[in-house]
Motif scaffolding. Structure first.
Motif, PDB file in Angstrom:
ATOM      1  N   VAL A  98      76.424  23.272  37.508  1.00 33.45           N
ATOM      2  CA  VAL A  98      76.014  24.291  36.518  1.00 33.45           C
ATOM      3  C   VAL A  98      74.487  24.320  36.369  1.00 33.45           C
ATOM      4  O   VAL A  98      73.990  23.441  36.350  1.00 33.45           O
ATOM      5  CB  VAL A  98      76.858  23.848  35.322  1.00 33.45           C
ATOM      6  CG1 VAL A  98      76.451  24.795  34.128  1.00 33.45           C
ATOM      7  CG2 VAL A  98      78.260  23.718  35.309  1.00 33.45           C
ATOM      8  N   ILE A  99      74.105  25.575  36.693  1.00 30.68           N
ATOM      9  CA  ILE A  99      72.646  25.549  36.645  1.00 30.68           C
ATOM     10  C   ILE A  99      72.277  26.340  35.126  1.00 30.68           C
ATOM     11  O   ILE A  99      73.086  26.996  34.789  1.00 30.68           O
ATOM     12  CB  ILE A  99      72.148  26.339  37.892  1.00 30.68           C
ATOM     13  CG1 ILE A  99      73.019  27.767  37.968  1.00 30.68           C
ATOM     14  CG2 ILE A  99      72.157  25.602  39.091  1.00 30.68           C
ATOM     15  CD1 ILE A  99      72.149  28.783  38.964  1.00 30.68           C
ATOM     16  N   ASP A 100      71.211  26.152  34.830  1.00 31.65           N
ATOM     17  CA  ASP A 100      70.695  26.898  33.488  1.00 31.65           C
ATOM     18  C   ASP A 100      70.441  28.477  33.816  1.00 31.65           C
ATOM     19  O   ASP A 100      70.391  28.784  35.041  1.00 31.65           O
ATOM     20  CB  ASP A 100      69.516  26.312  32.798  1.00 31.65           C
ATOM     21  CG  ASP A 100      68.029  26.526  33.269  1.00 31.65           C
ATOM     22  OD1 ASP A 100      67.960  26.532  34.422  1.00 31.65           O
ATOM     23  OD2 ASP A 100      67.567  27.519  32.437  1.00 31.65           O
ATOM     24  N   THR A 101      69.912  29.236  32.686  1.00 32.46           N
ATOM     25  CA  THR A 101      69.693  30.655  33.124  1.00 32.46           C
ATOM     26  C   THR A 101      68.351  30.984  33.658  1.00 32.46           C
ATOM     27  O   THR A 101      68.395  31.866  34.538  1.00 32.46           O
ATOM     28  CB  THR A 101      69.637  31.251  31.571  1.00 32.46           C
ATOM     29  OG1 THR A 101      68.732  30.391  30.953  1.00 32.46           O
ATOM     30  CG2 THR A 101      70.862  31.368  30.984  1.00 32.46           C
ATOM     31  N   HIS A 102      67.464  29.875  33.691  1.00 35.75           N
ATOM     32  CA  HIS A 102      66.068  30.404  34.418  1.00 35.75           C
ATOM     33  C   HIS A 102      66.139  29.937  35.808  1.00 35.75           C
ATOM     34  O   HIS A 102      65.783  30.762  36.662  1.00 35.75           O
ATOM     35  CB  HIS A 102      65.036  29.506  33.742  1.00 35.75           C
ATOM     36  CG  HIS A 102      64.875  29.650  32.228  1.00 35.75           C
ATOM     37  ND1 HIS A 102      65.750  28.854  31.460  1.00 35.75           N
ATOM     38  CD2 HIS A 102      63.997  30.061  31.490  1.00 35.75           C
ATOM     39  CE1 HIS A 102      65.407  29.185  30.067  1.00 35.75           C
ATOM     40  NE2 HIS A 102      64.216  30.087  30.162  1.00 35.75           N
ATOM     41  N   THR A 103      67.005  29.085  35.954  1.00 38.12           N
ATOM     42  CA  THR A 103      67.196  28.501  37.394  1.00 38.12           C
ATOM     43  C   THR A 103      68.113  29.640  38.076  1.00 38.12           C
ATOM     44  O   THR A 103      67.740  30.172  39.329  1.00 38.12           O
ATOM     45  CB  THR A 103      67.964  27.358  37.497  1.00 38.12           C
ATOM     46  OG1 THR A 103      67.023  26.041  36.812  1.00 38.12           O
ATOM     47  CG2 THR A 103      67.983  26.768  39.013  1.00 38.12           C
ATOM     48  N   ALA A 104      69.006  30.228  37.368  1.00 37.74           N
ATOM     49  CA  ALA A 104      69.992  31.312  37.889  1.00 37.74           C
ATOM     50  C   ALA A 104      69.114  32.485  38.097  1.00 37.74           C
ATOM     51  O   ALA A 104      69.035  33.300  39.307  1.00 37.74           O
ATOM     52  CB  ALA A 104      70.951  31.828  36.949  1.00 37.74           C
ATOM     53  N   ASP A 105      67.997  32.935  37.373  1.00 36.29           N
ATOM     54  CA  ASP A 105      66.990  34.059  37.849  1.00 36.29           C
ATOM     55  C   ASP A 105      66.319  33.668  39.191  1.00 36.29           C
ATOM     56  O   ASP A 105      66.408  34.412  40.238  1.00 36.29           O
ATOM     57  CB  ASP A 105      65.902  34.039  36.940  1.00 36.29           C
ATOM     58  CG  ASP A 105      66.318  34.927  35.632  1.00 36.29           C
ATOM     59  OD1 ASP A 105      67.543  35.560  35.567  1.00 36.29           O
ATOM     60  OD2 ASP A 105      65.842  34.393  34.481  1.00 36.29           O
ATOM     61  N   GLY A 106      66.091  32.513  39.388  1.00 34.93           N
ATOM     62  CA  GLY A 106      65.557  31.944  40.676  1.00 34.93           C
ATOM     63  C   GLY A 106      66.415  31.893  42.008  1.00 34.93           C
ATOM     64  O   GLY A 106      66.265  32.544  43.012  1.00 34.93           O
ATOM     65  N   ILE A 107      67.650  31.536  41.756  1.00 37.14           N
ATOM     66  CA  ILE A 107      68.518  31.780  42.654  1.00 37.14           C
ATOM     67  C   ILE A 107      68.747  33.004  43.100  1.00 37.14           C
ATOM     68  O   ILE A 107      69.087  33.225  44.337  1.00 37.14           O
ATOM     69  CB  ILE A 107      69.915  30.664  42.399  1.00 37.14           C
ATOM     70  CG1 ILE A 107      69.545  29.366  42.193  1.00 37.14           C
ATOM     71  CG2 ILE A 107      71.048  30.987  43.298  1.00 37.14           C
ATOM     72  CD1 ILE A 107      69.920  28.484  43.004  1.00 37.14           C
ATOM     73  N   LYS A 108      68.771  33.756  42.090  1.00 40.16           N
ATOM     74  CA  LYS A 108      69.588  35.347  42.367  1.00 40.16           C
ATOM     75  C   LYS A 108      68.417  35.838  43.406  1.00 40.16           C
ATOM     76  O   LYS A 108      68.742  36.578  44.370  1.00 40.16           O
ATOM     77  CB  LYS A 108      69.564  35.945  41.146  1.00 40.16           C
ATOM     78  CG  LYS A 108      70.034  37.496  41.394  1.00 40.16           C
ATOM     79  CD  LYS A 108      68.920  38.364  41.264  1.00 40.16           C
ATOM     80  CE  LYS A 108      69.543  40.045  41.310  1.00 40.16           C
ATOM     81  NZ  LYS A 108      68.189  40.870  41.536  1.00 40.16           N
ATOM     82  N   VAL A 109      67.077  35.829  42.975  1.00 38.15           N
ATOM     83  CA  VAL A 109      66.007  36.188  43.717  1.00 38.15           C
ATOM     84  C   VAL A 109      65.858  35.531  45.038  1.00 38.15           C
ATOM     85  O   VAL A 109      65.591  36.249  46.154  1.00 38.15           O
ATOM     86  CB  VAL A 109      64.570  36.192  42.902  1.00 38.15           C
ATOM     87  CG1 VAL A 109      63.640  36.522  44.202  1.00 38.15           C
ATOM     88  CG2 VAL A 109      64.831  36.912  41.628  1.00 38.15           C
TER      89      VAL A 109
END
Ligand code: PLP
Length: 492
Positions: free
Chosen positions: A411-422
């Motif tokens: 489970v990742i946090d929301t900021h890291t999710a922005d990173g993974i998406k990009v």
């Protein structure tokens, strides 16, 4: 190692050199610019090879000694050894080794030779990457103040991550007090509990009746009273602090060296970005000779940086144009460290940097696209520095958090999710892509609950943090009252 301002005229730069310790406790340079080394120290291939085996603390020492040449080496080694320990970075999860401080986790190896890796930077006391630099800053401040027989009262406003990282870094430190303003009842219950449960006598939590901007305005008003500021020995720890940036350089080296076995292997980094502090450290690592392929800035809906890296136009936003998003630590209207990169991009020309950032004040931005009427054409050089960018929205975050939980079981946090998406949009065969994990999911549980229908796991010791006794005062946004409160508690 000497430091110059990004706005210094070429003549001024050589006439007023400053050392690391001179700029450690300060913020902006006197001319309004930011400090940078007069030249970046270089790292050889042989040094990189030798550094592969080092512990995080020893690697931090090797890098810092190139920048903090006025601190005796034995002292610096003791400071890094005390900062980067498995006890401080103890919130490592299953599958991570706390002793590695910023452990890597391979998420995916594609059939076509792509590789996606997560580097955990959030295992420190406040569960966000700001601890990586702030913990060192706490120890450096205490050391420097003791040498000068001086004291410092840190005064700031926070909406979450920075304030708690500063308090956990400075708690119990000799010669230092922290006065931290936050908007009353506007932070999450978890963030409030993290800060307000600190009982240390040198930590003062002040809940301001109002919103974050009211708290920020109080800090500005008090700091503008120079006699008061001097008498009360007031300082800050905001994201433009040079020592914070340099401490962050270390984990780019660690990430590269841990992901590779030789220096001809290619690694790119994707960095969830707001004020450009984190990715600026990546730029500096690259300028020192670390073979980073691409540096990819990931933004949320507040896409000032993405816009620049796509078009060459830097356009700061008004506060009404700034979105409140589910990755709130990236909700910025302008990127306060960006000037450091622009200074390098325009060929380290202080006068030109000063003119561009003057235009930010008067016209809300500048344009380096090279189009007719623009302010220059240096955008064409951006690729040479490895920079790219991308952006992510609330829906992207929810989807990415779900995908990552389904595909990789974490489970990742929301900021890291922005990173993974990009990062996923920028994978290349033969290049390892490291995404910097900037917070743990428990900090932003509301969105995790929306995405997964269940709570994020809390690290040990945080289970009942909301139930701990809290120490704070509530205050109206009244500047005179604020000053009286500070003076009463410093006794100065
Ligand atoms: C501060 C922060 C960021 C943004 O970092 P910058 O250095 O401002 O670019 C990203 N994620 C989290 C969780 C943060 O706390």
């Amino acid at each position: 190692m000497q430091y110059v301002s990004t706005r210094a005229a070429a003549s001024a730069a050589s006439s007023s050199p400053q050392q690391f310790s001179d700029i450690l406790l300060g913020g902006l340079a006197a001319d309004g610019g930011l400090f940078l080394p007069s030249a970046y120290p270089q790292v050889s291939g042989a040094e990189l090879d030798a550094w592969r085996q080092l512990s995080y603390a020893d690697l931090a020492f090797e890098i810092l000694r190139k920048f903090a040449t006025d601190i005796p080496e034995a002292d610096l080694r003791a400071l890094t050894a005390k900062t980067y320990t498995k006890e401080v970075y103890r919130n490592a999860r299953a599958g991570e080794k706390a002793s590695q401080i910023t452990p890597l986790r391979v998420l995916e190896e594609g059939d076509n030779g792509t590789k996606l890796v997560l580097q955990a930077l959030s295992n420190g006391p406040t569960l966000a990457f700001k601890d990586m630099a702030m913990q060192l800053l706490g120890n450096l401040f205490e050391y420097t103040l003791a040498k000068q027989n001086a004291e410092l009262n840190i005064f700031g406003a926070t909406s979450g991550d920075t304030g708690s990282a500063a308090e956990y870094a400075m708690r119990g430190k000799k010669g230092i007090r922290v006065f931290m303003l936050s908007p009353h009842q506007k932070m999450s219950a978890f963030q409030t509990a993290q800060m307000f449960s600190l009982q240390d006598p040198n930590i003062f939590n002040i809940a301001i009746e109002g919103v974050f901007d009211d708290a920020q305005d109080m800090v500005k008003a008090v700091s503008n009273d120079l006699p008061f500021k001097t008498k009360q020995k007031i300082g800050t720890v905001n994201s433009i602090n040079w020592a914070r940036v340099v401490a962050q350089v270390v984990y780019y080296f660690r990430g590269y060296l841990s992901a590779t076995t030789s220096n001809d292997q290619k690694v790119s980094f994707t960095v969830p970005s707001g004020n450009f502090g984190n990715i600026c450290a990546g730029h500096i690592a690259r300028m020192m000779g670390l073979p980073i392929d691409k540096l990819i800035a990931a933004t949320n809906e507040n896409d000032v940086l993405d816009e620049f890296f796509r078009t060459g136009v830097y356009r700061v936003r008004k506060s009404a144009e700034t979105y409140h998003t589910s990755s709130p630590s990236m909700d910025i209207s302008k990127a306060s460290n960006f000037e450091r990169f622009i200074y390098d991009l325009v060929g380290r020309d202080g006068e030109r940097t000063r003119a561009l950032f003057h235009k930010v004040e008067t016209h809300g931005g500048f344009d380096l696209s090279g189009k007719p009427g623009s302010d220059g054409d240096e955008f064409k050089l951006v690729a040479k520095y490895g920079f790219k960018s991308g952006k992510s929205t609330h829906d992207d975050r929810l989807n990415t958090i779900r995908d990552v939980a389904d595909d990789y079981g974490i489970v990742i946090d929301t900021h890291t999710a922005d990173g993974i998406k990009v990062a996923r949009e920028n994978l290349e065969p033969g290049v390892t892509m490291i995404v910097l994990e900037t917070a743990l999911a428990a900090k932003f549980n509301e969105t995790i609950l929306d995405a997964l229908g269940e709570d994020a796991e809390r690290p040990e010791g945080f289970e009942n943090i909301e139930d701990l006794p809290q120490k704070f005062v509530v205050m109206k946004p009244d500047v005179e009252k604020m000053k009286a409160y500070i003076a009463a508690n410093t006794g100065l």
